[in-house]
Write a protein that holds these residues in place. Structure first.
Motif, PDB file in Angstrom:
ATOM      1  N   ARG A 270      27.679  22.120  24.636  1.00 50.13           N
ATOM      2  CA  ARG A 270      28.555  23.244  25.946  1.00 50.13           C
ATOM      3  C   ARG A 270      27.962  24.132  26.924  1.00 50.13           C
ATOM      4  O   ARG A 270      28.232  23.385  28.159  1.00 50.13           O
ATOM      5  CB  ARG A 270      29.614  24.449  24.954  1.00 50.13           C
ATOM      6  N   VAL A 271      27.190  24.109  26.393  1.00 46.96           N
ATOM      7  CA  VAL A 271      25.916  24.796  27.485  1.00 46.96           C
ATOM      8  C   VAL A 271      25.499  23.538  28.100  1.00 46.96           C
ATOM      9  O   VAL A 271      25.579  23.657  29.910  1.00 46.96           O
ATOM     10  CB  VAL A 271      25.101  25.056  26.780  1.00 46.96           C
ATOM     11  N   ALA A 272      25.106  22.485  27.614  1.00 42.22           N
ATOM     12  CA  ALA A 272      23.727  21.429  28.428  1.00 42.22           C
ATOM     13  C   ALA A 272      25.278  20.386  29.694  1.00 42.22           C
ATOM     14  O   ALA A 272      25.303  20.416  30.284  1.00 42.22           O
ATOM     15  CB  ALA A 272      24.177  20.121  27.407  1.00 42.22           C
ATOM     16  N   THR A 273      26.761  20.920  29.181  1.00 42.75           N
ATOM     17  CA  THR A 273      27.955  20.119  30.078  1.00 42.75           C
ATOM     18  C   THR A 273      28.223  21.568  31.080  1.00 42.75           C
ATOM     19  O   THR A 273      27.890  20.679  32.085  1.00 42.75           O
ATOM     20  CB  THR A 273      29.414  20.333  29.470  1.00 42.75           C
TER      21      THR A 273
ATOM     22  N   ALA B  35      18.253  28.632  26.414  1.00 41.25           N
ATOM     23  CA  ALA B  35      19.506  28.657  25.096  1.00 41.25           C
ATOM     24  C   ALA B  35      19.204  29.399  23.933  1.00 41.25           C
ATOM     25  O   ALA B  35      18.689  28.740  22.997  1.00 41.25           O
ATOM     26  CB  ALA B  35      20.600  27.374  25.188  1.00 41.25           C
ATOM     27  N   ARG B  36      19.761  30.806  24.144  1.00 42.20           N
ATOM     28  CA  ARG B  36      19.087  31.451  22.888  1.00 42.20           C
ATOM     29  C   ARG B  36      20.057  31.721  22.037  1.00 42.20           C
ATOM     30  O   ARG B  36      21.957  32.417  22.957  1.00 42.20           O
ATOM     31  CB  ARG B  36      18.675  32.731  23.667  1.00 42.20           C
ATOM     32  N   GLY B  37      20.673  31.225  20.700  1.00 38.59           N
ATOM     33  CA  GLY B  37      21.161  31.615  19.833  1.00 38.59           C
ATOM     34  C   GLY B  37      22.705  30.796  19.298  1.00 38.59           C
ATOM     35  O   GLY B  37      23.266  31.243  18.873  1.00 38.59           O
ATOM     36  N   TYR B  38      22.258  29.406  19.911  1.00 41.79           N
ATOM     37  CA  TYR B  38      23.373  29.272  19.833  1.00 41.79           C
ATOM     38  C   TYR B  38      23.362  27.597  19.043  1.00 41.79           C
ATOM     39  O   TYR B  38      22.363  27.326  18.695  1.00 41.79           O
ATOM     40  CB  TYR B  38      23.503  27.603  21.441  1.00 41.79           C
TER      41      TYR B  38
ATOM     42  N   PRO C  81      19.605  26.263  41.529  1.00 39.99           N
ATOM     43  CA  PRO C  81      19.134  27.063  40.316  1.00 39.99           C
ATOM     44  C   PRO C  81      17.817  26.005  40.312  1.00 39.99           C
ATOM     45  O   PRO C  81      16.938  25.641  40.220  1.00 39.99           O
ATOM     46  CB  PRO C  81      19.810  26.264  38.974  1.00 39.99           C
ATOM     47  N   ALA C  82      17.043  27.459  39.976  1.00 37.42           N
ATOM     48  CA  ALA C  82      16.036  26.923  38.752  1.00 37.42           C
ATOM     49  C   ALA C  82      15.799  26.844  38.017  1.00 37.42           C
ATOM     50  O   ALA C  82      14.714  25.842  36.466  1.00 37.42           O
ATOM     51  CB  ALA C  82      14.365  27.900  40.132  1.00 37.42           C
ATOM     52  N   VAL C  83      15.658  28.438  37.265  1.00 34.18           N
ATOM     53  CA  VAL C  83      15.879  28.564  36.177  1.00 34.18           C
ATOM     54  C   VAL C  83      17.134  29.268  35.555  1.00 34.18           C
ATOM     55  O   VAL C  83      17.668  29.807  36.115  1.00 34.18           O
ATOM     56  CB  VAL C  83      14.951  29.584  35.143  1.00 34.18           C
ATOM     57  N   VAL C  84      18.233  28.505  34.153  1.00 36.66           N
ATOM     58  CA  VAL C  84      19.279  29.512  33.781  1.00 36.66           C
ATOM     59  C   VAL C  84      19.236  30.193  32.455  1.00 36.66           C
ATOM     60  O   VAL C  84      18.441  29.172  31.759  1.00 36.66           O
ATOM     61  CB  VAL C  84      20.056  28.505  33.654  1.00 36.66           C
ATOM     62  N   PHE C  85      19.297  31.007  31.719  1.00 38.30           N
ATOM     63  CA  PHE C  85      18.544  31.682  30.437  1.00 38.30           C
ATOM     64  C   PHE C  85      20.600  31.897  30.272  1.00 38.30           C
ATOM     65  O   PHE C  85      21.687  32.715  30.974  1.00 38.30           O
ATOM     66  CB  PHE C  85      18.091  32.569  30.744  1.00 38.30           C
ATOM     67  N   ARG C  86      20.835  31.620  29.099  1.00 40.22           N
ATOM     68  CA  ARG C  86      22.135  31.947  28.229  1.00 40.22           C
ATOM     69  C   ARG C  86      21.566  32.059  26.766  1.00 40.22           C
ATOM     70  O   ARG C  86      20.486  32.182  26.228  1.00 40.22           O
ATOM     71  CB  ARG C  86      22.940  30.521  27.847  1.00 40.22           C
ATOM     72  N   ASP C  87      22.211  33.461  26.584  1.00 44.37           N
ATOM     73  CA  ASP C  87      22.427  33.904  25.344  1.00 44.37           C
ATOM     74  C   ASP C  87      24.056  34.035  24.944  1.00 44.37           C
ATOM     75  O   ASP C  87      24.862  34.270  25.074  1.00 44.37           O
ATOM     76  CB  ASP C  87      21.313  35.463  25.685  1.00 44.37           C
TER      77      ASP C  87
ATOM     78  N   ILE D 157      17.007  20.512  32.283  1.00 54.05           N
ATOM     79  CA  ILE D 157      16.206  20.094  31.481  1.00 54.05           C
ATOM     80  C   ILE D 157      16.679  21.537  30.441  1.00 54.05           C
ATOM     81  O   ILE D 157      16.550  22.477  30.598  1.00 54.05           O
ATOM     82  CB  ILE D 157      14.674  19.557  31.250  1.00 54.05           C
ATOM     83  N   LEU D 158      17.464  21.177  28.743  1.00 58.13           N
ATOM     84  CA  LEU D 158      17.857  22.487  28.317  1.00 58.13           C
ATOM     85  C   LEU D 158      16.376  22.382  27.150  1.00 58.13           C
ATOM     86  O   LEU D 158      16.498  21.347  26.616  1.00 58.13           O
ATOM     87  CB  LEU D 158      18.750  22.037  27.469  1.00 58.13           C
ATOM     88  N   HIS D 159      16.496  23.894  27.142  1.00 60.00           N
ATOM     89  CA  HIS D 159      15.675  24.051  25.995  1.00 60.00           C
ATOM     90  C   HIS D 159      16.233  25.335  25.078  1.00 60.00           C
ATOM     91  O   HIS D 159      16.924  26.678  25.586  1.00 60.00           O
ATOM     92  CB  HIS D 159      14.138  24.508  26.697  1.00 60.00           C
ATOM     93  N   ALA D 160      16.633  25.512  23.766  1.00 59.24           N
ATOM     94  CA  ALA D 160      16.276  25.683  22.725  1.00 59.24           C
ATOM     95  C   ALA D 160      16.084  26.619  22.047  1.00 59.24           C
ATOM     96  O   ALA D 160      14.758  26.172  21.373  1.00 59.24           O
ATOM     97  CB  ALA D 160      17.818  25.761  21.865  1.00 59.24           C
ATOM     98  N   ALA D 161      15.439  27.921  21.404  1.00 61.82           N
ATOM     99  CA  ALA D 161      14.633  28.925  21.859  1.00 61.82           C
ATOM    100  C   ALA D 161      15.375  29.977  21.120  1.00 61.82           C
ATOM    101  O   ALA D 161      15.924  31.112  21.661  1.00 61.82           O
ATOM    102  CB  ALA D 161      13.901  28.892  22.361  1.00 61.82           C
TER     103      ALA D 161
END
Length: 214
Positions: free
Chosen positions: A206-209, A196-199, A18-24, A168-172
């Motif tokens: 939870r997303v980080a885990t 991660a968007r909207g968390y 994995p290079a990019v993971v997007f979570r909404d 690295i996790l980035h929230a935006a």
């Protein structure tokens, strides 16, 4: 070495990891791009930017959109052509999201699966479907590590500021300069990025885990 050179090297070395993971948080979407897939998308995007918009050295590509997995793709595509990413002001190419104001966009990222639009877009606008139709290889890399990348930084400067790490996790909620800088300092250095968007805070933990962010 350019950012595209670095991405190409990591795509060969890291392949399908994995290079990019997007979570909404709102939609439950989870989109994952491997290094090979990210490189393929970026190459296709670069071909589109250059062939359809003549967005090469000296051009400006504005990302005016919510946080999305297409943001790092389009950043990397822009830098491959030698163009500059901006998040406000005048630009040669205006990238928007279908949920915002697609009538203002030259390139529209949709709300559907794979970034496809779910409703009609302006007749003169391109979409992710047009990106997919581009060649898999980008052969017109200008090879200019001194090209401006974002916020007065050159590609060479950002490569030198690369962040080492697993993920690295980035929230935006929206694409801003902070996200673009992080894209430039992680992916070209071989560091995966989770967007991660909207968390809320608990959701981010939870997303980080779940995504094994250190």
């Amino acid at each position: 070495m350019t950012i595209h050179d670095a991405l190409t090297r990591h795509a060969r070395q890291l392949g399908h990891s994995p290079a990019v993971v997007f979570r909404d948080a709102d939609t439950g979407e989870r989109t994952e791009l491997s290094w090979a897939t990210l490189h393929n998308w970026a190459s296709k995007g670069a071909n589109l930017l250059l062939d359809h918009f003549d967005a090469g050295l000296g051009a400006h590509v504005m990302l005016d959109m919510p946080a999305h997995w297409m943001a790092p793709v389009l950043c990397l595509a822009t830098w491959a052509t030698g163009a500059t990413v901006v998040v406000g002001g005048a630009a040669d190419v205006h990238v928007v999201h279908e949920a915002d104001h697609p009538e203002d966009g030259d390139l529209v990222v949709g709300v559907g699966m794979g970034g496809r639009p779910m409703s009609p877009v302006p007749a003169d606008a391109l979409t992710v479907v047009d990106v997919l139709g581009q060649p898999d290889d980008f052969v017109d890399d200008p090879g200019d590590e001194g090209a401006w990348a974002i916020g007065g930084r050159t590609q060479a400067t950002l490569l030198a500021e690369g962040l080492d790490g697993g993920r690295i996790l980035h929230a935006a909620d929206r694409v801003d300069e902070a996200m673009v800088f992080l894209v430039a300092r992680t992916l070209p250095a071989g560091t995966a990025l989770v967007i991660a968007r909207g968390y809320d805070e608990a959701g981010l933990k939870r997303v980080a885990t779940e995504e094994k962010v250190a």
